[in-house]
Scaffold this active site. Structure first.
Site, PDB file in Angstrom:
ATOM      1  CG  HIS A 240      -0.328   0.053   2.538  1.00 29.54           C
ATOM      2  ND1 HIS A 240       0.498  -0.935   3.029  1.00 29.54           N
ATOM      3  CD2 HIS A 240      -0.387   0.999   3.528  1.00 29.54           C
ATOM      4  CE1 HIS A 240       0.903  -0.614   4.248  1.00 29.54           C
ATOM      5  NE2 HIS A 240       0.391   0.561   4.565  1.00 29.54           N
TER       6      HIS A 240
ATOM      7  CG  HIS B 128       0.202   4.294   4.778  1.00 30.04           C
ATOM      8  ND1 HIS B 128      -0.468   3.632   5.777  1.00 30.04           N
ATOM      9  CD2 HIS B 128      -0.665   5.245   4.321  1.00 30.04           C
ATOM     10  CE1 HIS B 128      -1.686   4.147   5.914  1.00 30.04           C
ATOM     11  NE2 HIS B 128      -1.824   5.123   5.040  1.00 30.04           N
TER      12      HIS B 128
ATOM     13  CG  ASP C 235       5.096   2.873   7.198  1.00 31.36           C
ATOM     14  OD1 ASP C 235       4.186   3.404   6.529  1.00 31.36           O
ATOM     15  OD2 ASP C 235       4.869   1.947   8.008  1.00 31.36           O
ATOM     16  CG  HIS C 236       4.402  -0.414   4.264  1.00 32.97           C
ATOM     17  ND1 HIS C 236       4.443  -1.755   4.563  1.00 32.97           N
ATOM     18  CD2 HIS C 236       3.940   0.203   5.379  1.00 32.97           C
ATOM     19  CE1 HIS C 236       4.016  -1.945   5.807  1.00 32.97           C
ATOM     20  NE2 HIS C 236       3.703  -0.766   6.312  1.00 32.97           N
TER      21      HIS C 236
END
Length: 288
Positions: free
Chosen positions: A92, A94, A96-97
């Site tokens: 996804h 976000h 941090d990913h």
């Protein structure tokens, strides 16, 4: 009204902060922990390398932050597998990913694939639910898991394990916030993953869940139902605003987490409103 029991409390999971930087989880999978721990990311973001050990190839799933130390650790893990990266997949959008997806794709000369075109980039690929990606000598099934975000995906491996991103966490429960999150979709997605009968859950944050993955999914469903019951009970007791509901339901939670709890509460109230159990008018909440 009793809270459901989290089955993980009796498991021998690593303590917070004790996850190894790199770990071989099974022949198909190596996990590399990004150095971005926080209250929301737990130990940090888990980046996964997936591929048949004899293929000389690997897929990088959720590269995480575009951090030089993390990139070095991932490249070291690829070298240990004697593999080159042939694709970058993202669960996804976000940061941090997904932050490192396009920079690392360019570095590795590998395509980026995600459900969100802005994450995949102009040269990337938008993934469709139900696709089966034949990469690195193995197959990854694309499982739609919207709820945490609208574009959230999971990836089912040939071993039966599922890379679940932020849909399920190794510790605690995933946050579904308003207006980005959708609790109705999230519950449907939990049931979809449960129906897969996963042999393991490899989470976006926290330790892998291998002892009884279905028990964790059952707990997640029960936890959501419990939160709904708590909110309805708090309304009966007289709480009439989002802030009052948070103060009642999350009284034992540190106040620093109350803003996140408020967004989670709004997402749950949106579901209850659609079902006709509550009426919401801005910050005011009442029973119909």
């Amino acid at each position: 009204m009793h809270a459901p029991a989290d089955p993980r409390t009796s498991w021998a999971l690593p303590a917070p902060g004790a996850l190894p930087r790199t770990a071989a989880l099974e022949p198909l999978v190596t996990r590399v922990l990004a150095p971005n721990p926080s209250g929301m990311t737990l130990d940090g973001t888990n980046t996964y390398l997936v591929g048949d050990p004899g293929s000389g190839q690997a897929v990088v799933v959720d590269p995480g932050p575009d951090d030089p130390a993390h990139l070095a650790a991932v490249e070291e893990a690829l070298a240990a597998r004697d593999a080159r990266c042939v694709a970058v997949l993202v669960t996804h959008h976000h940061g941090d990913h997904a932050e490192a997806a396009q920079p690392w794709g360019a570095r590795f000369g590998a395509p980026v694939a995600a459900a969100d075109a802005s994450v995949a980039g102009p040269r990337g690929r938008v993934l469709e639910p139900g696709e089966r990606l034949r990469l690195a000598g193995t197959t990854l099934g694309v499982v739609p898991t919207p709820g945490h975000t609208a574009d959230h995906l999971a990836f089912r491996l040939d071993s039966g394990a599922v890379l679940v991103g932020d849909h399920v966490l190794g510790r605690g429960t995933s946050v579904v916030t308003h207006p980005e999150g959708d609790v109705v979709a999230y519950l449907e997605s939990l049931r979809r993953v449960l129906d897969l009968g996963p042999s393991a859950l490899y989470c976006g944050h926290g330790p892998e869940l291998t002892e009884d993955p279905t028990a964790v999914l059952d707990y997640y469903l029960a936890h959501r139902a419990f939160r709904e019951a708590q909110l309805l009970s708090a309304l009966v007791r007289g709480a009439g605003t989002v802030d009052a509901l948070v103060a009642d339901v999350y009284a034992a939670v540190p106040r620093s987490l109350w803003p996140a709890a408020a967004q989670s509460t709004r997402a749950t109230l949106a579901k209850l409103a659609v079902e006709g159990h509550v009426a919401v008018d801005g910050d005011r909440v009442s029973l119909p």
